[in-house]
Scaffold this motif. Structure first.
Motif, PDB file in Angstrom:
ATOM      1  N   PRO A  33       0.833  -1.214   0.000  1.00  0.00           N
ATOM      2  CA  PRO A  33       0.000   0.000   0.000  1.00  0.00           C
ATOM      3  C   PRO A  33       0.863   1.257   0.000  1.00  0.00           C
ATOM      4  CG  PRO A  33       0.006  -1.029   2.165  1.00  0.00           C
ATOM      5  CD  PRO A  33       0.693  -1.995   1.239  1.00  0.00           C
ATOM      6  N   ALA A  34       0.347   2.316  -0.584  1.00  0.00           N
ATOM      7  CA  ALA A  34       1.104   3.565  -0.651  1.00  0.00           C
ATOM      8  C   ALA A  34       1.529   4.035   0.734  1.00  0.00           C
ATOM      9  CB  ALA A  34       0.268   4.641  -1.339  1.00  0.00           C
ATOM     10  N   SER A  35       0.703   3.786   1.721  1.00  0.00           N
ATOM     11  CA  SER A  35       0.999   4.244   3.080  1.00  0.00           C
ATOM     12  C   SER A  35       2.214   3.550   3.680  1.00  0.00           C
ATOM     13  CB  SER A  35      -0.215   4.013   3.982  1.00  0.00           C
ATOM     14  OG  SER A  35      -0.559   2.634   4.014  1.00  0.00           O
ATOM     15  N   ALA A  36       2.686   2.467   3.023  1.00  0.00           N
ATOM     16  CA  ALA A  36       3.858   1.741   3.519  1.00  0.00           C
ATOM     17  C   ALA A  36       5.070   1.925   2.610  1.00  0.00           C
ATOM     18  CB  ALA A  36       3.530   0.252   3.652  1.00  0.00           C
ATOM     19  N   MET A  37       4.949   2.764   1.576  1.00  0.00           N
ATOM     20  CA  MET A  37       6.037   2.950   0.613  1.00  0.00           C
ATOM     21  C   MET A  37       6.955   4.104   1.000  1.00  0.00           C
ATOM     22  SD  MET A  37       4.199   2.656  -3.091  1.00  0.00           S
ATOM     23  CE  MET A  37       3.200   1.251  -3.576  1.00  0.00           C
ATOM     24  N   LYS A  38       8.243   3.896   0.749  1.00  0.00           N
ATOM     25  CA  LYS A  38       9.227   4.971   0.825  1.00  0.00           C
ATOM     26  C   LYS A  38       9.564   5.365  -0.612  1.00  0.00           C
ATOM     27  CE  LYS A  38      11.298   3.497   5.192  1.00  0.00           C
ATOM     28  NZ  LYS A  38      12.559   3.104   5.890  1.00  0.00           N
ATOM     29  N   VAL A  39       9.330   6.619  -0.948  1.00  0.00           N
ATOM     30  CA  VAL A  39       9.429   7.063  -2.336  1.00  0.00           C
ATOM     31  C   VAL A  39      10.491   8.151  -2.469  1.00  0.00           C
ATOM     32  CG1 VAL A  39       8.174   8.125  -4.253  1.00  0.00           C
ATOM     33  CG2 VAL A  39       7.018   6.476  -2.754  1.00  0.00           C
ATOM     34  N   SER A  40      11.328   8.013  -3.502  1.00  0.00           N
ATOM     35  CA  SER A  40      12.350   9.018  -3.804  1.00  0.00           C
ATOM     36  C   SER A  40      12.173   9.479  -5.240  1.00  0.00           C
ATOM     37  CB  SER A  40      13.756   8.440  -3.618  1.00  0.00           C
ATOM     38  OG  SER A  40      13.972   8.044  -2.277  1.00  0.00           O
ATOM     39  N   ILE A  41      12.071  10.781  -5.434  1.00  0.00           N
ATOM     40  CA  ILE A  41      11.881  11.369  -6.762  1.00  0.00           C
ATOM     41  C   ILE A  41      13.114  12.183  -7.126  1.00  0.00           C
ATOM     42  CG2 ILE A  41      10.519  13.016  -8.125  1.00  0.00           C
ATOM     43  CD1 ILE A  41       8.127  12.308  -6.321  1.00  0.00           C
ATOM     44  N   ASP A  42      13.563  12.034  -8.365  1.00  0.00           N
ATOM     45  CA  ASP A  42      14.690  12.824  -8.848  1.00  0.00           C
ATOM     46  C   ASP A  42      14.285  13.516 -10.142  1.00  0.00           C
ATOM     47  OD1 ASP A  42      17.725  13.267  -8.359  1.00  0.00           O
ATOM     48  OD2 ASP A  42      17.579  12.885 -10.503  1.00  0.00           O
ATOM     49  N   ILE A  43      14.398  14.841 -10.163  1.00  0.00           N
ATOM     50  CA  ILE A  43      14.074  15.648 -11.345  1.00  0.00           C
ATOM     51  C   ILE A  43      15.365  16.251 -11.876  1.00  0.00           C
ATOM     52  CG2 ILE A  43      12.756  17.591 -12.255  1.00  0.00           C
ATOM     53  CD1 ILE A  43      10.915  15.465 -11.211  1.00  0.00           C
ATOM     54  N   LYS A  44      15.627  16.052 -13.170  1.00  0.00           N
ATOM     55  CA  LYS A  44      16.841  16.587 -13.783  1.00  0.00           C
ATOM     56  C   LYS A  44      16.465  17.638 -14.819  1.00  0.00           C
ATOM     57  CE  LYS A  44      19.943  12.891 -12.751  1.00  0.00           C
ATOM     58  NZ  LYS A  44      19.160  12.604 -11.546  1.00  0.00           N
ATOM     59  N   ASP A  45      16.720  18.884 -14.474  1.00  0.00           N
ATOM     60  CA  ASP A  45      16.322  20.036 -15.279  1.00  0.00           C
ATOM     61  C   ASP A  45      17.547  20.568 -16.020  1.00  0.00           C
ATOM     62  OD1 ASP A  45      15.469  22.465 -16.282  1.00  0.00           O
ATOM     63  OD2 ASP A  45      14.368  23.043 -14.478  1.00  0.00           O
ATOM     64  N   PHE A  46      17.574  20.349 -17.350  1.00  0.00           N
ATOM     65  CA  PHE A  46      18.686  20.815 -18.173  1.00  0.00           C
ATOM     66  C   PHE A  46      18.418  22.207 -18.758  1.00  0.00           C
ATOM     67  CE2 PHE A  46      18.798  16.191 -18.217  1.00  0.00           C
ATOM     68  CZ  PHE A  46      20.128  15.923 -17.931  1.00  0.00           C
ATOM     69  N   HIS A  47      17.228  22.769 -18.447  1.00  0.00           N
ATOM     70  CA  HIS A  47      16.840  24.097 -18.927  1.00  0.00           C
ATOM     71  C   HIS A  47      16.758  24.167 -20.450  1.00  0.00           C
ATOM     72  CE1 HIS A  47      16.953  26.043 -14.951  1.00  0.00           C
ATOM     73  NE2 HIS A  47      17.881  25.141 -14.702  1.00  0.00           N
ATOM     74  N   GLN A  48      16.652  23.021 -21.075  1.00  0.00           N
ATOM     75  CA  GLN A  48      16.439  22.935 -22.516  1.00  0.00           C
ATOM     76  C   GLN A  48      16.003  21.509 -22.834  1.00  0.00           C
ATOM     77  OE1 GLN A  48      20.066  23.449 -24.747  1.00  0.00           O
ATOM     78  NE2 GLN A  48      21.272  22.221 -23.340  1.00  0.00           N
ATOM     79  N   GLY A  49      15.334  21.320 -23.960  1.00  0.00           N
ATOM     80  CA  GLY A  49      14.922  19.976 -24.339  1.00  0.00           C
ATOM     81  C   GLY A  49      13.965  19.368 -23.324  1.00  0.00           C
ATOM     82  N   LYS A  50      14.135  18.079 -23.066  1.00  0.00           N
ATOM     83  CA  LYS A  50      13.279  17.349 -22.139  1.00  0.00           C
ATOM     84  C   LYS A  50      13.879  17.319 -20.731  1.00  0.00           C
ATOM     85  CE  LYS A  50      10.221  15.671 -25.194  1.00  0.00           C
ATOM     86  NZ  LYS A  50       8.756  15.825 -25.115  1.00  0.00           N
ATOM     87  N   GLN A  52      14.462  14.921 -17.416  1.00  0.00           N
ATOM     88  CA  GLN A  52      14.525  13.516 -17.020  1.00  0.00           C
ATOM     89  C   GLN A  52      13.954  13.354 -15.615  1.00  0.00           C
ATOM     90  OE1 GLN A  52      18.655  12.499 -17.442  1.00  0.00           O
ATOM     91  NE2 GLN A  52      18.537  12.296 -19.655  1.00  0.00           N
ATOM     92  N   VAL A  53      13.084  12.358 -15.472  1.00  0.00           N
ATOM     93  CA  VAL A  53      12.424  12.097 -14.195  1.00  0.00           C
ATOM     94  C   VAL A  53      12.692  10.657 -13.779  1.00  0.00           C
ATOM     95  CG1 VAL A  53      10.200  11.976 -12.998  1.00  0.00           C
ATOM     96  CG2 VAL A  53      10.600  13.755 -14.706  1.00  0.00           C
ATOM     97  N   GLY A  54      13.024  10.454 -12.519  1.00  0.00           N
ATOM     98  CA  GLY A  54      13.193   9.115 -11.973  1.00  0.00           C
ATOM     99  C   GLY A  54      12.471   9.021 -10.644  1.00  0.00           C
ATOM    100  N   ILE A  55      11.788   7.904 -10.405  1.00  0.00           N
ATOM    101  CA  ILE A  55      11.096   7.713  -9.129  1.00  0.00           C
ATOM    102  C   ILE A  55      11.315   6.281  -8.660  1.00  0.00           C
ATOM    103  CG2 ILE A  55       8.923   7.300 -10.366  1.00  0.00           C
ATOM    104  CD1 ILE A  55       7.479   8.452  -7.861  1.00  0.00           C
ATOM    105  N   HIS A  56      11.777   6.158  -7.434  1.00  0.00           N
ATOM    106  CA  HIS A  56      12.105   4.860  -6.841  1.00  0.00           C
ATOM    107  C   HIS A  56      11.132   4.565  -5.711  1.00  0.00           C
ATOM    108  CE1 HIS A  56      14.482   2.338  -3.904  1.00  0.00           C
ATOM    109  NE2 HIS A  56      14.557   1.612  -4.995  1.00  0.00           N
ATOM    110  N   PHE A  57      10.564   3.362  -5.741  1.00  0.00           N
ATOM    111  CA  PHE A  57       9.630   2.922  -4.705  1.00  0.00           C
ATOM    112  C   PHE A  57      10.293   1.820  -3.882  1.00  0.00           C
ATOM    113  CE2 PHE A  57       7.052   4.583  -8.121  1.00  0.00           C
ATOM    114  CZ  PHE A  57       6.018   5.259  -7.494  1.00  0.00           C
ATOM    115  N   ALA A  58      10.172   1.904  -2.564  1.00  0.00           N
ATOM    116  CA  ALA A  58      10.731   0.879  -1.682  1.00  0.00           C
ATOM    117  C   ALA A  58       9.720   0.536  -0.600  1.00  0.00           C
ATOM    118  CB  ALA A  58      12.030   1.371  -1.045  1.00  0.00           C
ATOM    119  N   ASP A  59       9.843  -0.695  -0.077  1.00  0.00           N
ATOM    120  CA  ASP A  59       8.991  -1.074   1.047  1.00  0.00           C
ATOM    121  C   ASP A  59       9.627  -0.602   2.349  1.00  0.00           C
ATOM    122  OD1 ASP A  59      11.043  -2.865   1.633  1.00  0.00           O
ATOM    123  OD2 ASP A  59       9.929  -4.642   0.982  1.00  0.00           O
TER     124      ASP A  59
END
Length: 243
Positions: A33-50, A52-59
């Motif tokens: 369940p979401a209430s038991a997840m440890k979540v880490s989000i990483d946003i990579k902003d190059f200020h041009q183009g696309k 990059q987004v990464g999200i890690h889920f852990a119990d």
């Protein structure tokens, strides 16, 4: 362009090592369940183009969660895919990654986790908004396009502008045209990053790049997750020539 692409991949893989808690060493596919997840989000902003987004889920034990029961993860409507290759080889776990349209200063990235099931049986989606951290990096030394002597005895100093933001560190990486690299990391912003001369032993004269990533971390409260950590990176890559 090839050098910039390599630099982006290296920053993506190596900076996640410092920002996402690994905890356990297993990958689990059980329903958590979401209430038991440890979540880490990483946003990579190059200020041009696309962006990059990464999200890690852990119990609760830190084991990586891979969703196999119909769950989906999106960022600004773009589905993120589970990547166990780049991340497994670099830092030992899988994460959900993708590229999304660049958001402007004052904007935000919206990430949504939709649990398994459909219709009335579907779980409640969990949405997190990550505000843009508008702190672009400007590399003042070496200047873009500069010719730089390959260090032999003294370290290479790379200077950049300081943001003054709390919980902010700097990661830097330089490449030559043969994919040799040297990296450096600080957990604050002294305004200069030092690369050890011994890390340049295999460098060859010719085209190269220097990249600086300014990472600003935070822990967000009030979400449906047990824990939510966010790392927002402002990244700049400049071309140089080694001699």
């Amino acid at each position: 362009m090839q050098g910039q692409f390599r630099a982006r991949l290296a920053v993506l893989a190596l900076s996640l090592t410092a920002t996402l808690a690994l905890g356990g060493c297993r990958t689990v596919t059980s329903i958590v369940p979401a209430s038991a997840m440890k979540v880490s989000i990483d946003i990579k902003d190059f200020h041009q183009g696309k962006t990059q987004v990464g999200i890690h889920f852990a119990d609760g034990e830190g084991n990586t969660i891979e969703f196999v029961h119909g769950e989906t993860i999106t960022c600004d409507g773009v589905f993120l895919a589970y990547d166990s290759n780049l991340f497994a080889s670099a830092v030992g776990y899988g994460a959900y990654t993708g590229e999304v349209p660049l958001q402007p200063a004052g904007g935000k990235y919206t990430l949504t986790f939709k649990p398994q099931g459909s219709g009335s049986a579907a779980g409640t989606p969990v949405t997190v908004a990550v505000a843009v951290v508008d702190a672009p990096v400007t590399i003042s030394q070496p200047a873009s396009g500069a010719t730089v002597a390959i260090p032999t005895s003294s370290p290479l100093a790379v200077r950049y502008n300081v943001s003054g933001l709390p919980s902010t560190g700097i990661f830097g990486i330089v490449f030559d045209s043969r994919a040799h690299s040297a990296s450096a990391l600080t957990f604050n912003e002294p305004g200069s990053l030092s690369f050890k001369a011994e890390d340049f032993l295999k460098f060859a004269p010719g085209p190269g790049t220097v990249s600086i990533s300014r990472g600003t971390g935070s822990t967000q409260g009030g979400s449906a997750y047990a824990e939510l950590k966010v790392n927002y990176e402002n990244i700049t890559t400049e071309p140089i020539t080694w001699q």
